[in-house]
Design a protein around this motif. Structure first.
Motif, PDB file in Angstrom:
ATOM      1  N   ALA A   1      15.168   2.988   3.306  1.00 34.81           N
ATOM      2  CA  ALA A   1      16.252   3.811   3.841  1.00 34.81           C
ATOM      3  C   ALA A   1      16.275   3.761   5.369  1.00 34.81           C
ATOM      4  O   ALA A   1      17.341   3.619   5.972  1.00 34.81           O
ATOM      5  CB  ALA A   1      16.111   5.254   3.356  1.00 34.81           C
ATOM      6  N   ARG A   2      15.104   3.870   5.996  1.00 34.57           N
ATOM      7  CA  ARG A   2      15.046   3.801   7.460  1.00 34.57           C
ATOM      8  C   ARG A   2      15.503   2.428   7.961  1.00 34.57           C
ATOM      9  O   ARG A   2      16.256   2.333   8.928  1.00 34.57           O
ATOM     10  CB  ARG A   2      13.631   4.107   7.961  1.00 34.57           C
ATOM     11  CG  ARG A   2      13.239   5.558   7.817  1.00 34.57           C
ATOM     12  CD  ARG A   2      11.929   5.889   8.531  1.00 34.57           C
ATOM     13  NE  ARG A   2      10.804   5.072   8.100  1.00 34.57           N
ATOM     14  CZ  ARG A   2      10.005   5.357   7.075  1.00 34.57           C
ATOM     15  NH1 ARG A   2      10.208   6.443   6.346  1.00 34.57           N
ATOM     16  NH2 ARG A   2       8.998   4.567   6.771  1.00 34.57           N
ATOM     17  N   LEU A   3      15.072   1.373   7.275  1.00 28.56           N
ATOM     18  CA  LEU A   3      15.473   0.022   7.655  1.00 28.56           C
ATOM     19  C   LEU A   3      16.986  -0.150   7.548  1.00 28.56           C
ATOM     20  O   LEU A   3      17.630  -0.700   8.448  1.00 28.56           O
ATOM     21  CB  LEU A   3      14.744  -1.013   6.791  1.00 28.56           C
ATOM     22  CG  LEU A   3      15.054  -2.478   7.059  1.00 28.56           C
ATOM     23  CD1 LEU A   3      14.730  -2.865   8.501  1.00 28.56           C
ATOM     24  CD2 LEU A   3      14.299  -3.361   6.076  1.00 28.56           C
ATOM     25  N   ILE A   4      17.567   0.338   6.467  1.00 36.47           N
ATOM     26  CA  ILE A   4      19.019   0.252   6.288  1.00 36.47           C
ATOM     27  C   ILE A   4      19.738   0.981   7.413  1.00 36.47           C
ATOM     28  O   ILE A   4      20.707   0.466   7.985  1.00 36.47           O
ATOM     29  CB  ILE A   4      19.425   0.823   4.916  1.00 36.47           C
ATOM     30  CG1 ILE A   4      18.976  -0.126   3.807  1.00 36.47           C
ATOM     31  CG2 ILE A   4      20.937   1.085   4.851  1.00 36.47           C
ATOM     32  CD1 ILE A   4      19.021   0.478   2.423  1.00 36.47           C
ATOM     33  N   LEU A   5      19.290   2.179   7.754  1.00 36.16           N
ATOM     34  CA  LEU A   5      19.951   2.946   8.811  1.00 36.16           C
ATOM     35  C   LEU A   5      19.802   2.280  10.179  1.00 36.16           C
ATOM     36  O   LEU A   5      20.745   2.261  10.974  1.00 36.16           O
ATOM     37  CB  LEU A   5      19.419   4.375   8.841  1.00 36.16           C
ATOM     38  CG  LEU A   5      19.810   5.219   7.627  1.00 36.16           C
ATOM     39  CD1 LEU A   5      19.085   6.561   7.661  1.00 36.16           C
ATOM     40  CD2 LEU A   5      21.308   5.401   7.530  1.00 36.16           C
ATOM     41  N   ILE A   6      18.649   1.704  10.447  1.00 35.39           N
ATOM     42  CA  ILE A   6      18.437   0.998  11.719  1.00 35.39           C
ATOM     43  C   ILE A   6      19.375  -0.212  11.805  1.00 35.39           C
ATOM     44  O   ILE A   6      20.035  -0.439  12.822  1.00 35.39           O
ATOM     45  CB  ILE A   6      16.963   0.569  11.870  1.00 35.39           C
ATOM     46  CG1 ILE A   6      16.085   1.801  12.108  1.00 35.39           C
ATOM     47  CG2 ILE A   6      16.791  -0.452  12.992  1.00 35.39           C
ATOM     48  CD1 ILE A   6      14.592   1.535  11.940  1.00 35.39           C
ATOM     49  N   LEU A   7      19.446  -0.989  10.733  1.00 33.96           N
ATOM     50  CA  LEU A   7      20.310  -2.170  10.733  1.00 33.96           C
ATOM     51  C   LEU A   7      21.783  -1.785  10.745  1.00 33.96           C
ATOM     52  O   LEU A   7      22.595  -2.456  11.397  1.00 33.96           O
ATOM     53  CB  LEU A   7      19.979  -3.068   9.542  1.00 33.96           C
ATOM     54  CG  LEU A   7      18.594  -3.724   9.606  1.00 33.96           C
ATOM     55  CD1 LEU A   7      18.294  -4.465   8.307  1.00 33.96           C
ATOM     56  CD2 LEU A   7      18.483  -4.644  10.797  1.00 33.96           C
ATOM     57  N   ALA A   8      22.152  -0.707  10.049  1.00 30.74           N
ATOM     58  CA  ALA A   8      23.539  -0.236  10.080  1.00 30.74           C
ATOM     59  C   ALA A   8      23.925   0.178  11.492  1.00 30.74           C
ATOM     60  O   ALA A   8      25.037  -0.106  11.956  1.00 30.74           O
ATOM     61  CB  ALA A   8      23.721   0.937   9.111  1.00 30.74           C
ATOM     62  N   ASN A   9      23.018   0.833  12.185  1.00 28.79           N
ATOM     63  CA  ASN A   9      23.279   1.208  13.566  1.00 28.79           C
ATOM     64  C   ASN A   9      23.478  -0.034  14.432  1.00 28.79           C
ATOM     65  O   ASN A   9      24.348  -0.076  15.291  1.00 28.79           O
ATOM     66  CB  ASN A   9      22.131   2.057  14.109  1.00 28.79           C
ATOM     67  CG  ASN A   9      22.395   2.520  15.523  1.00 28.79           C
ATOM     68  OD1 ASN A   9      23.280   3.326  15.762  1.00 28.79           O
ATOM     69  ND2 ASN A   9      21.631   1.988  16.465  1.00 28.79           N
TER      70      ASN A   9
ATOM     71  N   GLY B   1       0.783  -1.226   0.000  1.00 24.68           N
ATOM     72  CA  GLY B   1       0.000   0.000   0.000  1.00 24.68           C
ATOM     73  C   GLY B   1       0.821   1.286   0.000  1.00 24.68           C
ATOM     74  O   GLY B   1       0.250   2.377  -0.017  1.00 24.68           O
ATOM     75  N   LEU B   2       2.136   1.171   0.011  1.00 29.15           N
ATOM     76  CA  LEU B   2       2.978   2.362   0.016  1.00 29.15           C
ATOM     77  C   LEU B   2       3.236   2.837  -1.414  1.00 29.15           C
ATOM     78  O   LEU B   2       3.320   2.034  -2.343  1.00 29.15           O
ATOM     79  CB  LEU B   2       4.324   2.073   0.686  1.00 29.15           C
ATOM     80  CG  LEU B   2       4.309   1.642   2.148  1.00 29.15           C
ATOM     81  CD1 LEU B   2       5.742   1.411   2.632  1.00 29.15           C
ATOM     82  CD2 LEU B   2       3.613   2.670   3.011  1.00 29.15           C
ATOM     83  N   SER B   3       3.390   4.135  -1.559  1.00 27.94           N
ATOM     84  CA  SER B   3       3.814   4.676  -2.849  1.00 27.94           C
ATOM     85  C   SER B   3       5.279   4.317  -3.047  1.00 27.94           C
ATOM     86  O   SER B   3       5.958   3.854  -2.114  1.00 27.94           O
ATOM     87  CB  SER B   3       3.642   6.192  -2.870  1.00 27.94           C
ATOM     88  OG  SER B   3       4.576   6.794  -1.974  1.00 27.94           O
ATOM     89  N   GLU B   4       5.806   4.534  -4.237  1.00 28.38           N
ATOM     90  CA  GLU B   4       7.219   4.247  -4.482  1.00 28.38           C
ATOM     91  C   GLU B   4       8.113   5.074  -3.558  1.00 28.38           C
ATOM     92  O   GLU B   4       9.079   4.554  -2.991  1.00 28.38           O
ATOM     93  CB  GLU B   4       7.587   4.518  -5.939  1.00 28.38           C
ATOM     94  CG  GLU B   4       9.012   4.136  -6.262  1.00 28.38           C
ATOM     95  CD  GLU B   4       9.359   4.260  -7.733  1.00 28.38           C
ATOM     96  OE1 GLU B   4      10.559   4.268  -8.031  1.00 28.38           O
ATOM     97  OE2 GLU B   4       8.451   4.341  -8.573  1.00 28.38           O
ATOM     98  N   ALA B   5       7.777   6.340  -3.368  1.00 30.91           N
ATOM     99  CA  ALA B   5       8.572   7.206  -2.488  1.00 30.91           C
ATOM    100  C   ALA B   5       8.504   6.725  -1.036  1.00 30.91           C
ATOM    101  O   ALA B   5       9.523   6.721  -0.329  1.00 30.91           O
ATOM    102  CB  ALA B   5       8.098   8.647  -2.597  1.00 30.91           C
ATOM    103  N   GLU B   6       7.323   6.323  -0.580  1.00 32.19           N
ATOM    104  CA  GLU B   6       7.177   5.818   0.786  1.00 32.19           C
ATOM    105  C   GLU B   6       7.944   4.506   0.964  1.00 32.19           C
ATOM    106  O   GLU B   6       8.555   4.283   2.012  1.00 32.19           O
ATOM    107  CB  GLU B   6       5.697   5.611   1.123  1.00 32.19           C
ATOM    108  CG  GLU B   6       4.915   6.896   1.235  1.00 32.19           C
ATOM    109  CD  GLU B   6       3.417   6.664   1.285  1.00 32.19           C
ATOM    110  OE1 GLU B   6       2.723   7.485   1.917  1.00 32.19           O
ATOM    111  OE2 GLU B   6       2.918   5.676   0.686  1.00 32.19           O
TER     112      GLU B   6
END
Length: 62
Positions: free
Chosen positions: A36-44, A25-30
């Motif tokens: 991006a948020r998932l990558i940053l959380i996992l990188a942290n 249900g998310l748009s491409e931008a969402e």
């Protein structure tokens, strides 16, 4: 920390299904913002720049 590149994810099919569901249900931008948020959380969580650099190199290789 050395990057683990062999299969290491318990219940990988379940994770993939949950990842797809998170994007439903998310748009491409969402969807891109979620990734991006998932990558940053996992990188942290990884917390080691050398390991993250190795992961970036592997991902860039395709």
């Amino acid at each position: 920390m050395k990057l683990i590149t062999t299969p290491n994810l318990d219940r990988h099919d379940a994770f993939y299904a949950e990842l797809l569901e998170a994007h439903r249900g998310l748009s491409e931008a969402e969807s891109q913002a979620l990734n991006a948020r998932l990558i940053l959380i996992l990188a942290n969580h990884v917390g080691d720049l050398d390991t993250l650099r190795e992961a970036l190199e592997l991902a860039a290789e395709g």
